[in-house]
Design a protein around this motif. Structure first.
Motif, mmCIF file in Angstrom:
data_model
loop_
_atom_site.group_PDB
_atom_site.id
_atom_site.type_symbol
_atom_site.label_atom_id
_atom_site.label_comp_id
_atom_site.label_asym_id
_atom_site.label_seq_id
_atom_site.Cartn_x
_atom_site.Cartn_y
_atom_site.Cartn_z
ATOM 1 N N GLU A 117 0.830 -1.221 0.000
ATOM 2 C CA GLU A 117 0.000 0.000 0.000
ATOM 3 C C GLU A 117 0.858 1.263 0.000
ATOM 4 O OE1 GLU A 117 -0.576 -2.302 3.062
ATOM 5 O OE2 GLU A 117 -1.050 -3.404 1.235
ATOM 6 N N ALA A 118 2.093 1.150 0.481
ATOM 7 C CA ALA A 118 2.982 2.318 0.520
ATOM 8 C C ALA A 118 3.476 2.690 -0.867
ATOM 9 C CB ALA A 118 4.163 2.032 1.439
ATOM 10 N N TYR A 119 3.395 1.729 -1.778
ATOM 11 C CA TYR A 119 3.883 1.957 -3.144
ATOM 12 C C TYR A 119 2.742 2.368 -4.066
ATOM 13 C CZ TYR A 119 8.587 0.475 -2.044
ATOM 14 O OH TYR A 119 9.867 0.419 -1.521
ATOM 15 N N GLN A 120 2.239 3.564 -3.825
ATOM 16 C CA GLN A 120 1.210 4.141 -4.689
ATOM 17 C C GLN A 120 1.181 5.643 -4.438
ATOM 18 O OE1 GLN A 120 -2.920 3.353 -3.563
ATOM 19 N NE2 GLN A 120 -2.217 2.501 -1.614
ATOM 20 N N ALA A 121 0.566 6.370 -5.371
ATOM 21 C CA ALA A 121 0.441 7.823 -5.197
ATOM 22 C C ALA A 121 -0.256 8.094 -3.873
ATOM 23 C CB ALA A 121 -0.351 8.407 -6.361
ATOM 24 N N GLY A 122 0.340 8.965 -3.053
ATOM 25 C CA GLY A 122 -0.235 9.278 -1.757
ATOM 26 C C GLY A 122 0.259 8.363 -0.650
ATOM 27 N N GLY A 123 0.832 7.236 -1.001
ATOM 28 C CA GLY A 123 1.383 6.312 -0.011
ATOM 29 C C GLY A 123 2.773 6.760 0.428
ATOM 30 N N PHE A 124 3.343 6.074 1.403
ATOM 31 C CA PHE A 124 4.627 6.480 1.974
ATOM 32 C C PHE A 124 5.720 6.637 0.912
ATOM 33 C CE2 PHE A 124 8.714 5.612 4.048
ATOM 34 C CZ PHE A 124 8.694 6.592 5.026
ATOM 35 N N HIS A 125 5.778 5.702 -0.008
ATOM 36 C CA HIS A 125 6.835 5.760 -1.038
ATOM 37 C C HIS A 125 6.406 6.505 -2.304
ATOM 38 C CE1 HIS A 125 9.547 3.265 1.282
ATOM 39 N NE2 HIS A 125 8.573 2.395 1.472
ATOM 40 N N GLN A 126 5.125 6.869 -2.361
ATOM 41 C CA GLN A 126 4.572 7.746 -3.412
ATOM 42 C C GLN A 126 4.416 7.122 -4.811
ATOM 43 O OE1 GLN A 126 3.116 10.637 -3.273
ATOM 44 N NE2 GLN A 126 3.600 11.283 -1.203
ATOM 45 N N TYR A 127 5.260 6.214 -5.150
ATOM 46 C CA TYR A 127 5.243 5.674 -6.524
ATOM 47 C C TYR A 127 5.003 4.174 -6.511
ATOM 48 C CZ TYR A 127 7.502 10.165 -7.160
ATOM 49 O OH TYR A 127 7.781 11.506 -7.119
ATOM 50 N N SER A 128 4.416 3.709 -7.574
ATOM 51 C CA SER A 128 4.129 2.270 -7.672
ATOM 52 C C SER A 128 5.397 1.509 -8.081
ATOM 53 C CB SER A 128 3.031 2.018 -8.701
ATOM 54 O OG SER A 128 3.513 2.349 -9.992
ATOM 55 N N TYR A 129 5.366 0.204 -7.894
ATOM 56 C CA TYR A 129 6.480 -0.624 -8.364
ATOM 57 C C TYR A 129 6.692 -0.427 -9.865
ATOM 58 C CZ TYR A 129 6.190 -3.255 -3.960
ATOM 59 O OH TYR A 129 6.193 -3.623 -2.640
ATOM 60 N N SER A 130 5.590 -0.415 -10.614
ATOM 61 C CA SER A 130 5.719 -0.269 -12.075
ATOM 62 C C SER A 130 6.442 1.019 -12.446
ATOM 63 C CB SER A 130 4.346 -0.282 -12.746
ATOM 64 O OG SER A 130 3.814 -1.571 -12.713
ATOM 65 N N GLU A 131 6.111 2.104 -11.715
ATOM 66 C CA GLU A 131 6.774 3.380 -12.001
ATOM 67 C C GLU A 131 8.270 3.312 -11.659
ATOM 68 O OE1 GLU A 131 3.706 6.955 -11.277
ATOM 69 O OE2 GLU A 131 3.754 5.500 -9.653
ATOM 70 N N LEU A 132 8.575 2.777 -10.495
ATOM 71 C CA LEU A 132 9.972 2.755 -10.052
ATOM 72 C C LEU A 132 10.836 1.803 -10.873
ATOM 73 C CD1 LEU A 132 9.166 2.848 -6.256
ATOM 74 C CD2 LEU A 132 10.323 4.663 -7.524
ATOM 75 N N LEU A 133 10.202 0.774 -11.423
ATOM 76 C CA LEU A 133 10.960 -0.215 -12.200
ATOM 77 C C LEU A 133 11.029 0.142 -13.682
ATOM 78 C CD1 LEU A 133 9.545 -3.374 -10.396
ATOM 79 C CD2 LEU A 133 11.891 -2.503 -10.221
ATOM 80 N N ARG A 134 10.578 1.336 -14.006
ATOM 81 C CA ARG A 134 10.536 1.770 -15.408
ATOM 82 C C ARG A 134 11.871 1.620 -16.147
ATOM 83 N NH1 ARG A 134 5.299 1.863 -16.251
ATOM 84 N NH2 ARG A 134 4.584 3.890 -15.583
ATOM 85 N N PRO A 135 13.034 1.914 -15.540
ATOM 86 C CA PRO A 135 14.298 1.741 -16.286
ATOM 87 C C PRO A 135 14.488 0.315 -16.813
ATOM 88 C CG PRO A 135 14.689 3.055 -14.338
ATOM 89 C CD PRO A 135 13.271 2.535 -14.224
ATOM 90 N N PHE A 136 14.006 -0.677 -16.071
ATOM 91 C CA PHE A 136 14.110 -2.057 -16.564
ATOM 92 C C PHE A 136 13.183 -2.257 -17.758
ATOM 93 C CE2 PHE A 136 15.638 -2.419 -12.217
ATOM 94 C CZ PHE A 136 16.772 -3.195 -12.397
ATOM 95 N N GLN A 137 11.983 -1.687 -17.640
ATOM 96 C CA GLN A 137 11.016 -1.809 -18.742
ATOM 97 C C GLN A 137 11.551 -1.112 -19.994
ATOM 98 O OE1 GLN A 137 7.237 -0.031 -17.814
ATOM 99 N NE2 GLN A 137 6.251 -0.817 -19.662
ATOM 100 N N ALA A 138 12.084 0.108 -19.811
ATOM 101 C CA ALA A 138 12.616 0.864 -20.951
ATOM 102 C C ALA A 138 13.810 0.131 -21.575
ATOM 103 C CB ALA A 138 13.021 2.273 -20.511
ATOM 104 N N SER A 139 14.650 -0.460 -20.730
ATOM 105 C CA SER A 139 15.810 -1.196 -21.248
ATOM 106 C C SER A 139 15.345 -2.416 -22.036
ATOM 107 C CB SER A 139 16.721 -1.635 -20.095
ATOM 108 O OG SER A 139 17.168 -0.503 -19.365
ATOM 109 N N ALA A 140 14.349 -3.114 -21.508
ATOM 110 C CA ALA A 140 13.795 -4.275 -22.231
ATOM 111 C C ALA A 140 13.266 -3.830 -23.590
ATOM 112 C CB ALA A 140 12.696 -4.941 -21.406
ATOM 113 N N ASN A 141 12.529 -2.732 -23.596
ATOM 114 C CA ASN A 141 11.994 -2.219 -24.866
ATOM 115 C C ASN A 141 13.114 -1.894 -25.840
ATOM 116 O OD1 ASN A 141 9.423 -2.372 -23.879
ATOM 117 N ND2 ASN A 141 9.253 -0.183 -23.408
#
Ligand SMILES: Cc1cc2nc3c(=O)[nH]c(=O)nc-3n(C[C@H](O)[C@H](O)[C@H](O)COP(=O)(O)O)c2cc1C
Length: 185
Positions: A117-141
């Motif tokens: 729950e902390a990994y979402q907008a408004g949560g403690f960490h603010q960003y979702s896993y998908s957002e934070l892992l974007r460099p891996f996604q972009a590299s895969a692309n």
């Protein structure tokens, strides 16, 4: 290897797997599955000097790659970044003649101290896993890999031994049955 079903390669990057609880248990579970190759990056390179050719040859033999690691500062432990920088080079992964990863599947498997729950907008960490892992996604692309959903174990301090056993089994399913999507906290 033509026409032969290739197997799954799981690259585990944990700087101290022996004192790990989550990644150690996940790795142990994979070891009982013959169709999975587990490659322990820190153990393979205690001096952190990556054998680029060896890593490339290994990758070329697999259609599915899973990168497993504990979440450190919203990313992977640094040896995995070094591995990416060195192994996914021009002329091999991208650029002229660089198509060796094209069409392969990439998945991530992470464990995090923070709860889901902390990994979402408004949560403690603010960003979702998908957002934070974007460099891996972009590299895969970038190298024309097929980026697929991740396996996430959240709030590791709240995961008791019984829950960890169940998660280890689910993780093995995630790795060995790629069409089954299991995302658990
Ligand atoms: C250097 C370091 C950085 C960490 N950064 C994060 C972080 O950014 N987000 C998070 O949720 N947990 C973070 N943690 C907690 C780890 O993700 C957690 O301890 C790990 O997933 C547990 O897995 P293990 O039992 O296999 O070591 C960090 C831990 C360490 C040691």
């Amino acid at each position: 290897m033509a026409n032969q079903t290739k197997k799954t390669l799981v690259i585990v990057t944990h700087p101290n797997l022996n004192s790990s609880r989550i990644n150690k248990r996940l790795t142990e579970e994979l070891l009982i599955h013959e169709e999975v190759t587990v490659h322990l990056l820190y153990e393979a390179y205690p001096d952190e000097q990556i054998d680029v050719e060896k890593e490339r040859q290994l990758l070329e033999n697999y259609d599915r790659i899973v990168l497993q690691f504990p979440f450190y500062w919203y990313s992977a432990p640094y040896l995995l970044k070094k591995w990416l920088d060195k192994v996914w080079g021009s002329g091999w992964a991208y650029g002229p003649g660089g198509n060796k990863l094209e069409g392969k599947e990439l998945r991530l498997a992470i464990s995090t101290g923070g709860v889901r729950e902390a990994y979402q907008a408004g949560g403690f960490h603010q960003y979702s896993y998908s957002e934070l892992l974007r460099p891996f996604q972009a590299s895969a692309n970038r190298v024309k890999m097929l980026y697929k959903p991740s396996f996430e174990i959240s709030g590791v301090r709240e995961v008791n031994d019984e829950a960890l056993e169940k998660l280890a089994k689910k993780y093995a399913e995630f790795v060995t049955q790629p069409f089954l999507i299991v995302v658990e906290s």
